[in-house]
Structures are given as C-alpha cells and as structure tokens.
Design an enzyme around this catalytic site. Structure first.
Site, PDB file in Angstrom:
ATOM      1  N   SER A   1      19.606  10.172  14.350  1.00  0.00           N
ATOM      2  CA  SER A   1      18.177  10.129  14.044  1.00  0.00           C
ATOM      3  C   SER A   1      17.369  10.943  15.045  1.00  0.00           C
ATOM      4  O   SER A   1      16.479  11.712  14.666  1.00  0.00           O
ATOM      5  CB  SER A   1      17.677   8.684  14.026  1.00  0.00           C
ATOM      6  OG  SER A   1      18.213   8.002  12.914  1.00  0.00           O
TER       7      SER A   1
ATOM      8  N   TYR B   1      22.568   2.880   0.252  1.00  0.00           N
ATOM      9  CA  TYR B   1      23.161   4.208   0.106  1.00  0.00           C
ATOM     10  C   TYR B   1      23.016   4.700  -1.330  1.00  0.00           C
ATOM     11  O   TYR B   1      22.864   3.920  -2.269  1.00  0.00           O
ATOM     12  CB  TYR B   1      24.655   4.170   0.487  1.00  0.00           C
ATOM     13  CG  TYR B   1      24.876   3.882   1.945  1.00  0.00           C
ATOM     14  CD1 TYR B   1      24.793   4.895   2.888  1.00  0.00           C
ATOM     15  CD2 TYR B   1      25.155   2.587   2.376  1.00  0.00           C
ATOM     16  CE1 TYR B   1      24.986   4.630   4.240  1.00  0.00           C
ATOM     17  CE2 TYR B   1      25.349   2.303   3.721  1.00  0.00           C
ATOM     18  CZ  TYR B   1      25.261   3.331   4.642  1.00  0.00           C
ATOM     19  OH  TYR B   1      25.445   3.067   5.968  1.00  0.00           O
TER      20      TYR B   1
ATOM     21  N   ASP C   1      20.679   5.788  18.516  1.00  0.00           N
ATOM     22  CA  ASP C   1      20.995   6.544  17.294  1.00  0.00           C
ATOM     23  C   ASP C   1      20.744   8.044  17.492  1.00  0.00           C
ATOM     24  O   ASP C   1      19.642   8.539  17.268  1.00  0.00           O
ATOM     25  CB  ASP C   1      20.150   5.996  16.144  1.00  0.00           C
ATOM     26  CG  ASP C   1      20.512   6.595  14.797  1.00  0.00           C
ATOM     27  OD1 ASP C   1      21.294   7.568  14.769  1.00  0.00           O
ATOM     28  OD2 ASP C   1      20.007   6.099  13.772  1.00  0.00           O
TER      29      ASP C   1
ATOM     30  N   GLN D   1      19.428   0.967  17.423  1.00  0.00           N
ATOM     31  CA  GLN D   1      18.459   1.987  17.006  1.00  0.00           C
ATOM     32  C   GLN D   1      18.123   2.952  18.137  1.00  0.00           C
ATOM     33  O   GLN D   1      17.994   4.159  17.936  1.00  0.00           O
ATOM     34  CB  GLN D   1      17.177   1.318  16.492  1.00  0.00           C
ATOM     35  CG  GLN D   1      17.315   0.785  15.078  1.00  0.00           C
ATOM     36  CD  GLN D   1      16.032   0.153  14.578  1.00  0.00           C
ATOM     37  OE1 GLN D   1      15.189  -0.281  15.364  1.00  0.00           O
ATOM     38  NE2 GLN D   1      15.875   0.089  13.274  1.00  0.00           N
TER      39      GLN D   1
ATOM     40  N   ARG E   1      24.407   1.534  12.242  1.00  0.00           N
ATOM     41  CA  ARG E   1      22.975   1.466  11.928  1.00  0.00           C
ATOM     42  C   ARG E   1      22.548  -0.008  11.920  1.00  0.00           C
ATOM     43  O   ARG E   1      22.331  -0.609  10.869  1.00  0.00           O
ATOM     44  CB  ARG E   1      22.706   2.131  10.575  1.00  0.00           C
ATOM     45  CG  ARG E   1      22.924   3.653  10.591  1.00  0.00           C
ATOM     46  CD  ARG E   1      21.773   4.351  11.274  1.00  0.00           C
ATOM     47  NE  ARG E   1      21.959   5.774  11.475  1.00  0.00           N
ATOM     48  CZ  ARG E   1      21.588   6.726  10.625  1.00  0.00           C
ATOM     49  NH1 ARG E   1      21.074   6.405   9.459  1.00  0.00           N
ATOM     50  NH2 ARG E   1      21.735   7.995  10.943  1.00  0.00           N
TER      51      ARG E   1
END
Length: 376
Positions: free
Chosen positions: A130, A227, A127, A124, A119
């Site tokens: 996602s 996280y 990904d 991006q 990440r």
C-alpha cells in the site's frame, strides 16, 4: 543487537531501508545501527544525517549484523557476508524466484518478505504494497502529464480555451485511487473501472465517474473476502467492448492491474491503443509482470503511431525520498515485533501470524508453504 542498512546494489534502485527518524527509534530499542556509506544519497539522505540520528557509517555494515534491512532481496554476492541466523527483511519478490530463495536458505539467513504481510488491522502500518503503490499511483499521473503535450486543467484565456484532459484509470486498488485523486487535483476529467462493484462508491467520492457493465453478474462480482471473482466470458466480452469504446475518447490511460505471482492481465489491446488520438499517453504500472498494455516495453517510453506507452519500472522509486520514508516506517513497525523490549535482543515469535505469513527461509530451508521446493 546490530541492525545493518546496506546500500542497494540492484540497478535503478534509489530507495533505502532506513531514514534518520527510524534510526533514532531503533536506537531507542537498544540496537546498534550500522549504515553503509552513501546508502541514502539517492533518497536525499547524507551519511551525516544518519550519524546525527545515532547510526555508525560502515564500509561493511552486514558483518555480524543480527538484522539486515533492505529494499530489494539480497543477491548471492551479498549473502556471503551475512552471518548464519541473521534476519534479512526486504521486498523479496519470491514468486518464480526459487533459485534466489534457495540461495538465502543455503546462506542460513531467516528471510522475511514484506510484501506478504497479511491484510489485517495490526499489520496496516507494515503494509509495503500500500505505501509504495500509493506513491506509484501519484507518480503515474506525473509521468503522464510530462509525456502529454497539453495541459491537464481546462484553461480559459483571451486566446481561447484549453480543454481539460480526459484520464481513464483501469484498476482501482491503492495505486488506482491515488491516480484518480492526483489527476483530479491537476484538473482532469477522470473516469475509472474495476471488476469489484464495491469500489464504485470510492471512485465517485473522489469526483470521478465509474465505467462498467453494471448487470446482475457485476453486482455479485465480489467474494465474501472482498476479492474479485472471475467473470464469465460473456461479461468479459461486454466489458471489453465498453472499455474499447471509452478508450477511443481518452487522452490518458493509466493501468494498475496486478495479481501477485501471476502475469499481469492484458487490459488494453494493440487495437485499442491505435484507436486513441495521436499525442495520447498510456502509463502501465504492471510492466514488471508483463504489462496491462499490449506493446509496452519495460523501462522505456514506446511510441506507437504518435501514442506514447510509458513502461517505467519501479515507479515508486521515482519518488525515492517519499518512498524510502514510508518503507522505512513499514520496516520499523515490523522489526519492533521481532525484538524483546526488556532484553533488547532479537526474539522472533515464530507462531505469530505476521511471522508465519512473511517468513520464507529458516535454518537452511525454505519454510513458507507457498514456496516449498517441488517434491518437498
């Protein structure tokens, strides 16, 4: 340099790893693109569409291919056709699948798991978690609306008023945010919960209400890396009580909580399900890892006393054309980093952080540190 796009053989997998737009871009990189006959039909792409983009249609595209692009991990029956040293790039689902990783290593392929992409900013566009979760979150609401015997928006008619549906989203990652946005577009009253305090603002920006026990522990519930921290037993009990009370009043519950490589956390107990009104619907997006909802059945719509628990697998695949389009672009962006633009040949930079994060096998061995055979 040959790039192969085989047809997916996994049951119930309608997606495909390339679309005509990405075929054109691979051709511009100097690649010969071979697509298996019928590979894109389930995503609404005909063989003639691929041919118009410059691909060749083949009955055996992987033969002598330098790069094989797939949606699902290649199975043993496919690996026998791959040439040694070929790059196999797919959603590999490596956790707990040691035998499959060994099979790829034994076949001599260099396997890359797209879902392990780091990440970071430059990744991006690659990904896949996602891109596919976004569509799964959207589709979860569509599935809920289909199973729900009432309208979502409030409707005022001469015959009376139809109240707006109440939707509760549990887990506010990419899928959860899209579920909130979609349910709001359909006119529902939406609430959501997550253990990370930072998402409260995102939830409220989409017009939903955030539900959580917002004590001091909650305010410290996120690590520096963004996280979620594991919460104390006392906090978990308070949050469970709040959630249980809230679920009783909801028409639709959508759960999205998944932790890579671990069983899905149980968020909704059988008692919570039974507390809902008949006609209510729960959609569990974590069913492939055991599910967030007690009583969910993979691939089915379970009926528990008039309450439906939707447990469809591969929910992104239920929007196959859109999912394939996004996934193909994720793959293209990654493959571009593996090709030398001048020589127009495969040139993997094995010290690149993208490669180190995603490479599972190389030269007959499993090389990823997280999946080393025990005792290795």
């Amino acid at each position: 340099m040959k790039i192969a796009i085989p047809k997916e053989i996994a049951a119930g997998e309608p997606r495909v790893a390339a679309v005509p737009d990405t075929v054109k871009k691979f051709k511009a990189l100097g690649a010969e693109v071979l697509v298996e006959a019928g590979a894109g039909v389930s995503s609404g792409i005909l063989d003639s569409d691929y041919e118009a983009a410059g691909a060749a249609i083949s009955a055996d595209p992987v033969k002598d291919a330098d790069i094989v692009l797939k949606v699902r991990r290649p199975e043993a029956s496919e690996l026998g056709k791959y040439k040694r040293g070929a790059l196999a790039i797919a959603i590999m689902d490596p956790y707990g699948n040691d035998a499959a990783l060994k099979a790829m290593a034994d076949a001599g392929v260099a396997a890359f798991a797209m879902e392990l992409m780091p990440r970071i900013t430059r990744a991006q566009v690659m990904d896949v978690l996602s891109s596919q979760a976004n569509l799964a979150g959207y589709r979860a609401v569509i599935e809920a609306a289909e199973a729900f015997g009432r309208a979502f928006p409030m409707m005022m008619t001469a015959a009376g008023t139809v109240p707006a549906a109440k939707v509760f989203v549990m887990g506010v990652g990419v899928a959860g945010l899209q579920a909130i946005a979609t349910a709001r577009r359909l006119g529902a009253i939406v609430t959501a919960t997550d253990v990370r305090p930072a998402v409260k603002e995102q939830v409220e920006s989409l017009g939903a209400k955030f539900i959580a026990v917002e004590d001091e522990e909650f305010k410290q519930a996120e690590t520096a890396g963004g996280y979620a921290k594991e919460m104390s037993k006392d906090y978990q009990a308070k949050q469970a009580a709040l959630t249980a009370e809230h679920i009783k009043k909801q028409d639709i519950v959508i759960t999205t909580a998944l932790i890579p490589g671990r069983p899905a956390p149980r968020l909704v107990s059988a008692e919570m399900v039974k507390s809902m009104k008949p006609g209510s619907v729960l959609v569990d997006l974590a069913v492939e890892r055991g599910g967030n909802v007690e009583g969910v059945k993979a691939g089915e719509v379970a009926d528990v006393g008039g309450i439906k628990i939707v447990g469809f697998t591969n929910v992104a695949g239920r929007v196959a054309a859109s999912a394939s389009g996004l996934y193909a672009k994720n793959l293209l962006a990654f493959v571009e980093t593996l090709i030398d633009k001048e020589t127009k040949a495969v040139a993997v930079k094995w010290d690149d952080e993208l490669v180190k994060a995603t490479a599972l096998t190389r030269d007959g061995a499993v090389i990823h540190p997280n999946f080393q055979p025990k005792g290795a």
